[in-house]
Write a protein that holds these residues in place. Structure first.
Motif, PDB file in Angstrom:
ATOM      1  N   PRO A 130      -9.074  15.659  -0.726  1.00 14.94           N
ATOM      2  CA  PRO A 130      -7.971  16.577  -0.404  1.00 14.94           C
ATOM      3  C   PRO A 130      -7.496  16.459   1.046  1.00 14.94           C
ATOM      4  CG  PRO A 130     -10.048  17.751  -0.556  1.00 14.94           C
ATOM      5  CD  PRO A 130     -10.326  16.366  -0.982  1.00 14.94           C
ATOM      6  N   GLY A 131      -8.378  16.010   1.932  1.00 11.55           N
ATOM      7  CA  GLY A 131      -7.997  15.901   3.328  1.00 11.55           C
ATOM      8  C   GLY A 131      -7.953  14.454   3.780  1.00 11.55           C
ATOM      9  N   LEU A 132      -8.288  14.226   5.043  1.00  9.94           N
ATOM     10  CA  LEU A 132      -8.306  12.871   5.585  1.00  9.94           C
ATOM     11  C   LEU A 132      -9.359  12.034   4.848  1.00  9.94           C
ATOM     12  CD1 LEU A 132      -7.482  10.762   7.743  1.00  9.94           C
ATOM     13  CD2 LEU A 132      -9.259  11.754   9.235  1.00  9.94           C
ATOM     14  N   THR A 133      -8.935  10.884   4.361  1.00  2.00           N
ATOM     15  CA  THR A 133      -9.839   9.990   3.627  1.00  2.00           C
ATOM     16  C   THR A 133      -9.697   8.584   4.190  1.00  2.00           C
ATOM     17  OG1 THR A 133      -9.564  11.279   1.607  1.00  2.00           O
ATOM     18  CG2 THR A 133     -10.490   9.063   1.369  1.00  2.00           C
ATOM     19  N   VAL A 134     -10.837   7.952   4.441  1.00  2.00           N
ATOM     20  CA  VAL A 134     -10.849   6.556   4.888  1.00  2.00           C
ATOM     21  C   VAL A 134     -11.622   5.746   3.850  1.00  2.00           C
ATOM     22  CG1 VAL A 134     -11.523   4.930   6.688  1.00  2.00           C
ATOM     23  CG2 VAL A 134     -10.695   7.213   7.316  1.00  2.00           C
ATOM     24  N   LEU A 135     -10.962   4.766   3.284  1.00  3.16           N
ATOM     25  CA  LEU A 135     -11.584   3.911   2.276  1.00  3.16           C
ATOM     26  C   LEU A 135     -11.728   2.487   2.802  1.00  3.16           C
ATOM     27  CD1 LEU A 135      -9.625   4.970  -0.954  1.00  3.16           C
ATOM     28  CD2 LEU A 135     -11.830   5.835  -0.141  1.00  3.16           C
ATOM     29  N   GLY A 162       0.127  15.317   4.463  1.00  2.00           N
ATOM     30  CA  GLY A 162       0.701  16.162   5.505  1.00  2.00           C
ATOM     31  C   GLY A 162       0.925  15.432   6.811  1.00  2.00           C
ATOM     32  N   ALA A 163       0.394  14.185   6.954  1.00  2.00           N
ATOM     33  CA  ALA A 163       0.656  13.395   8.166  1.00  2.00           C
ATOM     34  C   ALA A 163       2.063  12.806   8.081  1.00  2.00           C
ATOM     35  CB  ALA A 163      -0.400  12.307   8.304  1.00  2.00           C
ATOM     36  N   ARG A 164       2.442  12.122   9.163  1.00  2.00           N
ATOM     37  CA  ARG A 164       3.778  11.556   9.209  1.00  2.00           C
ATOM     38  C   ARG A 164       3.677  10.048   9.377  1.00  2.00           C
ATOM     39  NH1 ARG A 164       5.112  13.476  13.486  1.00  2.00           N
ATOM     40  NH2 ARG A 164       5.583  11.756  14.902  1.00  2.00           N
ATOM     41  N   LEU A 165       4.335   9.302   8.436  1.00  2.00           N
ATOM     42  CA  LEU A 165       4.328   7.842   8.475  1.00  2.00           C
ATOM     43  C   LEU A 165       5.654   7.366   9.042  1.00  2.00           C
ATOM     44  CD1 LEU A 165       2.733   5.260   7.661  1.00  2.00           C
ATOM     45  CD2 LEU A 165       3.908   5.352   5.463  1.00  2.00           C
ATOM     46  N   GLU A 166       5.579   6.627  10.147  1.00  2.00           N
ATOM     47  CA  GLU A 166       6.794   6.133  10.789  1.00  2.00           C
ATOM     48  C   GLU A 166       6.778   4.608  10.808  1.00  2.00           C
ATOM     49  OE1 GLU A 166       7.156   7.747  14.659  1.00  2.00           O
ATOM     50  OE2 GLU A 166       7.636   9.790  13.966  1.00  2.00           O
ATOM     51  N   SER A 167       7.988   4.026  10.737  1.00  2.00           N
ATOM     52  CA  SER A 167       8.143   2.577  10.796  1.00  2.00           C
ATOM     53  C   SER A 167       9.226   2.257  11.802  1.00  2.00           C
ATOM     54  CB  SER A 167       8.510   2.010   9.419  1.00  2.00           C
ATOM     55  OG  SER A 167       8.640   0.612   9.493  1.00  2.00           O
ATOM     56  N   VAL A 168       8.860   1.513  12.859  1.00  2.00           N
ATOM     57  CA  VAL A 168       9.793   1.149  13.921  1.00  2.00           C
ATOM     58  C   VAL A 168       9.667  -0.362  14.144  1.00  2.00           C
ATOM     59  CG1 VAL A 168      10.452   1.455  16.325  1.00  2.00           C
ATOM     60  CG2 VAL A 168       9.573   3.402  15.012  1.00  2.00           C
ATOM     61  N   ALA A 169      10.807  -1.062  14.007  1.00  2.00           N
ATOM     62  CA  ALA A 169      10.863  -2.512  14.243  1.00  2.00           C
ATOM     63  C   ALA A 169       9.828  -3.257  13.404  1.00  2.00           C
ATOM     64  CB  ALA A 169      10.671  -2.819  15.723  1.00  2.00           C
ATOM     65  N   GLY A 170       9.670  -2.812  12.160  1.00  2.00           N
ATOM     66  CA  GLY A 170       8.752  -3.495  11.251  1.00  2.00           C
ATOM     67  C   GLY A 170       7.308  -3.131  11.450  1.00  2.00           C
ATOM     68  N   ARG A 171       7.012  -2.211  12.393  1.00  2.00           N
ATOM     69  CA  ARG A 171       5.632  -1.788  12.626  1.00  2.00           C
ATOM     70  C   ARG A 171       5.467  -0.355  12.181  1.00  2.00           C
ATOM     71  NH1 ARG A 171       3.804  -4.359  18.491  1.00  2.00           N
ATOM     72  NH2 ARG A 171       4.217  -6.560  17.926  1.00  2.00           N
ATOM     73  N   SER A 172       4.368  -0.098  11.436  1.00  2.00           N
ATOM     74  CA  SER A 172       4.144   1.230  10.897  1.00  2.00           C
ATOM     75  C   SER A 172       2.995   1.901  11.634  1.00  2.00           C
ATOM     76  CB  SER A 172       3.814   1.155   9.397  1.00  2.00           C
ATOM     77  OG  SER A 172       4.883   0.564   8.686  1.00  2.00           O
ATOM     78  N   SER A 173       3.068   3.230  11.677  1.00  2.00           N
ATOM     79  CA  SER A 173       1.995   4.020  12.278  1.00  2.00           C
ATOM     80  C   SER A 173       1.901   5.343  11.545  1.00  2.00           C
ATOM     81  CB  SER A 173       2.244   4.255  13.771  1.00  2.00           C
ATOM     82  OG  SER A 173       3.491   4.911  13.976  1.00  2.00           O
ATOM     83  N   LEU A 174       0.697   5.878  11.508  1.00  2.00           N
ATOM     84  CA  LEU A 174       0.443   7.149  10.833  1.00  2.00           C
ATOM     85  C   LEU A 174       0.085   8.178  11.901  1.00  2.00           C
ATOM     86  CD1 LEU A 174       0.149   8.552   8.045  1.00  2.00           C
ATOM     87  CD2 LEU A 174      -2.294   7.989   8.157  1.00  2.00           C
ATOM     88  N   HIS A 175       0.863   9.269  11.962  1.00  2.00           N
ATOM     89  CA  HIS A 175       0.667  10.327  12.971  1.00  2.00           C
ATOM     90  C   HIS A 175      -0.084  11.471  12.319  1.00  2.00           C
ATOM     91  CE1 HIS A 175       3.521   8.546  15.955  1.00  2.00           C
ATOM     92  NE2 HIS A 175       3.983   7.966  14.843  1.00  2.00           N
ATOM     93  N   ILE A 176      -1.304  11.672  12.782  1.00  2.00           N
ATOM     94  CA  ILE A 176      -2.148  12.758  12.275  1.00  2.00           C
ATOM     95  C   ILE A 176      -2.410  13.678  13.458  1.00  2.00           C
ATOM     96  CG2 ILE A 176      -4.278  13.365  11.081  1.00  2.00           C
ATOM     97  CD1 ILE A 176      -4.500  10.467  10.205  1.00  2.00           C
ATOM     98  N   GLY A 177      -1.623  14.774  13.537  1.00  2.00           N
ATOM     99  CA  GLY A 177      -1.722  15.640  14.700  1.00  2.00           C
ATOM    100  C   GLY A 177      -1.361  14.850  15.950  1.00  2.00           C
ATOM    101  N   ALA A 178      -2.279  14.833  16.896  1.00  2.00           N
ATOM    102  CA  ALA A 178      -2.036  14.100  18.150  1.00  2.00           C
ATOM    103  C   ALA A 178      -2.502  12.658  18.059  1.00  2.00           C
ATOM    104  CB  ALA A 178      -2.767  14.801  19.301  1.00  2.00           C
TER     105      ALA A 178
END
Length: 869
Positions: A130-135, A162-178
């Motif tokens: 239900p929350g943050l999961t790392v596989l 609930g995190a935010r997935l951003e893609s800039v110039a073909g690079r993706s990042s996942l924003h989880i809080g700070a």
């Protein structure tokens, strides 16, 4: 004179009976063996005819394509197309088609390997919390019958609803809080709605995707010739078959001009690999937010795994082909030949070669890597890369016109051909435990895939253009031509001679190497493989190398053996009849002397002897029919009417042939010589044992009369020993192939029967000589009984004669067999078995044959001995 001959035979009932039984045995045995030979020949002809009906009879390859091993031993290596990239031009192909007698000439042009981009999608949505999961998904592959284990790396998935997935110039990042997590191909991110990078192939749910490119062999064929030769058109399972109109076509696309290559796709890849994914979940995913690199996580909770076969992934790629949007950015790779070191008879060691991963560099796809992980395993072949030349024209697109089932293609029968001699056959490489060693994703592996993706000759010629692919073959792009010759449907010398003429004509017209492959059969070759890099140990595998012309050579060899065996059996029969007549003449020399004294001429005596042997032959033939016909019915032997009718002439011919020399001997005898004593009178002592007297009779007193029975016994022992030796060594010589072993099982019982018959004839000949000598010595034996000899001593006297004849015949036979085996350079075990059989069989056979005489000698009273026969 006829009445006299009949009366003489009747007065010597036992001797006459022995003669009749001997001739009857020879005639009946010869007739039955002829019938068995006819049946065996019919079966052999049928089996050879079945193996003769292969898809093609001639295999044409570039000059120099045959290895030294193939040329020395008449072999064709498995999967012969592997390592052949061109060498034959269209002009040479037309010359082959124009050769008189050529019915079908089916070329195959090996384009080479291309790398088809594949991937495996593993659904992991059920492993998310239900929350943050790392596989962590750990990918591995197993190949080479599970002996090699290839690490394909780890992939991680970070899911944070609930995190935010951003893609800039073909690079993706996942924003989880700070915290910001960089998303890459190795670390995938999911925010509850979107997965990054995008999942390929597309599909619902959260998934991990690993690249799993597949090397595929592409080849060009002539559709009409391939349909006529192999029935390829009947194996299409979807779409349609290739036609001559399927040529490379320049089409326009949003990116520019592009060539569409029509292809017929195999529904199976034959790649013997399975891929596995082990899924684990991080026990403390929050450490990721604290800056701990995901690769340094240590506490993982295993959640099970997934598996898939490489063939399943291949079929998923096929679904993406058809619209013309499947671009080919792959170079072409051509594998070289495997080189071998000979370790002995049918034993080779495959040599490893230095790996060169630089051949996987792709100028059209920078950073694509240096091949699959399997390419880092042991190499057995050098790879030649032909990268695409940069030009205005875009890489070609694959256009699927149809799909076919390669297992439907008719290959050579398991008894003939096989071993990869069919162009589409997968090499059969067998491990010691019976498992099969299949191809992997390594193009330089020992086992290589056959061609699976087929285009037309025009398509193959397009890939052979050096302006498109660096170092391509150019005009000589055809790898091999399989040829069917008209008028060679029947196996035999005429058909084989026609094939030989056609092969010579093709070679003279083109300069290419031509092999006659019809009637070939695989022979098991043991190959040592050095250990692999990923766990495979040193292996000793077996594979079938096709031996050329087995069916034809086997048939010719069997026919030659049959003639020789029949000749030996006939010679033994003649010797038996001749001995009967000689003994009769010798026993009656005093009688003939009296007749000469009464005015008979030598010719009259000769006619009397011939009349007697003719009567014996006639009675033997009648007895053979009386005994043989029920035997034929009981054994269900197929005997022609001609053979039954021929029993009487055969008996008469044997009788006349055996009686000629004894009849001539009578004409040379004078009255005085016949009435003279056979030896000088001298004092002598009885030997200490009665059997020694019997041996002395054979070695001294009756030496000349013993030569013939000893010779016949030696002949039979020699034949039996040679046949046993042939059986023991055949499997390493002519019938070392699958077909040879099968056919040998059909004909060897017949050969052993001939040897047994000859042994029986030899034993009867020896028993006849011993019995007749016993009858001639009856008065002498009666005198010995009167001075103290027991009945057992008389029996031992006869046994001594039998032992001497059998032992001498056995020694001669063993010596001849040993000499023959040494000349043939057979193995020690086979030599010992054959020599032992040749030595002991005559002794046993003669002893059994004189059993009746021994019983007669033991039971008869001295008064009866004095009376004579």
């Amino acid at each position: 004179m006829i009445r006299l001959a009949v009366r003489e035979l009747a007065s010597r009932r036992l001797a006459t009976g022995l003669a009749i039984v001997g001739v009857m045995t020879a005639v009946l045995g010869f007739a039955l063996l002829t019938a068995t030979s006819q049946t065996t020949s019919a079966v052999l002809t049928g089996e050879v005819a079945r193996t003769w009906r292969g898809p093609y009879q001639l295999l044409v390859r570039p000059e120099g394509a045959r290895s030294d091993l193939e040329q020395r031993q008449g072999l064709i290596r498995p999967n012969y197309l592997s390592g052949l990239t061109g060498g034959i031009t269209l002009r040479q192909l037309h010359a082959i088609k124009d050769t008189p007698g050529v019915e079908v000439a089916a070329p195959i042009a090996l384009v080479g390997f291309v790398q088809w981009p594949g991937s495996w999608r593993v659904e992991v949505g059920d492993a998310l919390g239900p929350g943050l999961t790392v596989l962590r998904i750990t990918y591995t592959a197993d190949g080479e019958a599970g002996l090699s284990h290839y690490p394909l790396g780890d992939q991680f998935l970070v899911a944070a609803p609930g995190a935010r997935l951003e893609s800039v110039a073909g690079r993706s990042s996942l924003h989880i809080g700070a915290s910001v997590i960089s998303c890459t191909q190795q670390i995938r991110c999911y925010d509850g709605a979107t997965l990054s990078p995008p999942a390929l192939p597309a599909g619902p749910g959260v998934a991990s995707v690993v690249a799993f490119g597949l090397p595929i062999v592409v080849a060009g064929v002539d559709p009409a010739a391939e349909a006529a030769l192999a029935g390829l058109g009947q194996c299409v399972t979807s779409g349609r078959y290739l036609t001559d109109a399927d040529v490379p076509t320049l089409v326009s696309s949003p990116a520019g001009a592009q060539t569409a290559i029509p292809i017929l796709v195999s529904q199976s890849s034959f790649i013997d690999e399975s891929v596995h994914a082990q899924i684990a979940r991080a026990s403390d995913p929050a450490a990721l937010l604290q800056g701990v690199p995901i690769e340094q996580f240590t506490n993982w909770e295993p959640l099970g795994g997934r598996s898939a076969r490489a063939d399943e992934l291949y079929r998923s790629i096929i679904g993406a082909i058809g619209s013309g949007s499947f671009y080919n950015v792959s170079p072409l790779w051509s594998p070289g030949e495997v080189s071998y070191e000979s370790l002995g008879v049918d034993q080779l060691r495959a040599r490893a070669v230095a790996a060169d991963l630089s051949v996987f560099a792709n100028p059209l796809v920078p950073g694509a890597g240096l091949g699959p992980e399997e390419a880092r395993d042991t190499w057995f072949r050098q790879l030649v890369a032909r990268p695409q030349v940069r030009r205005q024209e875009l890489p070609n697109a694959w256009v699927r016109v149809g799909q076919y089932d390669p297992s439907c293609l008719p290959s050579f029968d398991a008894l003939a051909g096989g071993g990869g001699i069919d162009a589409y056959a997968l090499p059969e490489v067998e491990l010691p435990g019976g498992a099969r060693l299949g191809p992997t994703r390594s193009m330089a592996n020992y086992v290589n895939s056959p061609p699976l993706i087929l285009t037309t000759l025009s398509g193959a010629e397009w890939f052979a253009d050096p302006q498109r692919f660096e170092g391509a073959t150019g005009d000589a792009f055809i790898s091999a031509v399989r040829v069917r010759i008209a008028g060679t449907e029947e196996a035999g010398p005429a058909g084989y001679a026609r094939l030989a003429r056609a092969a010579a004509a093709i070679h003279d017209a083109t300069g290419l190497a031509v092999d006659i492959v019809v009637g070939s059969s695989p022979r098991a070759i043991s190959v040592e493989l050095p250990p692999g890099t990923f766990g495979r140990p040193n292996l000793s595998v077996r594979e079938g190398w096709a031996v050329q012309g087995v069916a034809y050579r086997f048939t010719r060899a069997v026919q030659t053996q049959d003639i020789a065996l029949f000749g030996v059996a006939l010679l033994g029969s003649l010797a038996l009849v001749a001995q009967t007549a000689f003994v009769s003449v010798r026993r009656r020399r005093h009688e003939f002397a009296v007749l000469r004294g009464l005015g008979w001429r030598g010719g009259d005596l000769a006619r009397l002897v011939m009349l007697e042997v003719l009567v014996v032959g006639l009675l033997a033939a009648l007895l053979a029919l009386a005994v043989g016909l029920p035997l034929i019915v009981l054994t269900a032997t197929e005997v022609s009417t001609t053979l039954i009718v021929g029993i009487l002439p055969l008996a008469l011919v044997l009788s006349v042939g055996g009686g000629i020399l004894p009849a001539l001997a009578v004409t040379r005898s004078t009255v005085a010589a016949a009435l003279m004593s056979s030896g000088s009178i001298r004092s002598s002592r009885l030997p200490p044992a009665s059997w020694r007297l019997g041996v002395d009779e054979v070695l001294r007193r009756q030496r000349s009369e013993s030569i013939l029975p000893i010779s016949v016994v030696a002949l039979s022992g020699t034949l039996l020993g040679v046949m046993i030796a042939v059986e023991a060594t055949f499997r390493g010589q002519l019938d070392a192939t699958v077909l040879g072993v099968y056919l040998a099982g059909r004909v060897q019982p017949f050969h052993l029967a001939v040897a047994f018959l000859t042994l029986v004839i030899g034993a009867i000949a020896a028993a006849q000589a011993i019995t007749l000598n016993y009858l001639e010595r009856q008065s002498e034996l009666a005198m010995l009984r009167s001075i103290g000899w027991r009945a057992a001593d008389v029996a031992m006297y006869v046994a001594g004669q039998a032992l001497a004849v059998g032992a001498l015949g056995g020694v001669v036979a063993a010596g001849l067999v040993g000499l023959i085996m040494l000349v043939l350079n057979t193995g020690t075990v086979a030599l010992l078995i054959a020599v032992t059989a040749a030595l002991l069989a005559p002794v046993v056979a003669v002893t059994v044959a004189v059993a009746g005489t021994l019983m007669h000698a033991y039971r008869i009273a001295p008064a009866v001995l004095l009376r004579g026969e």
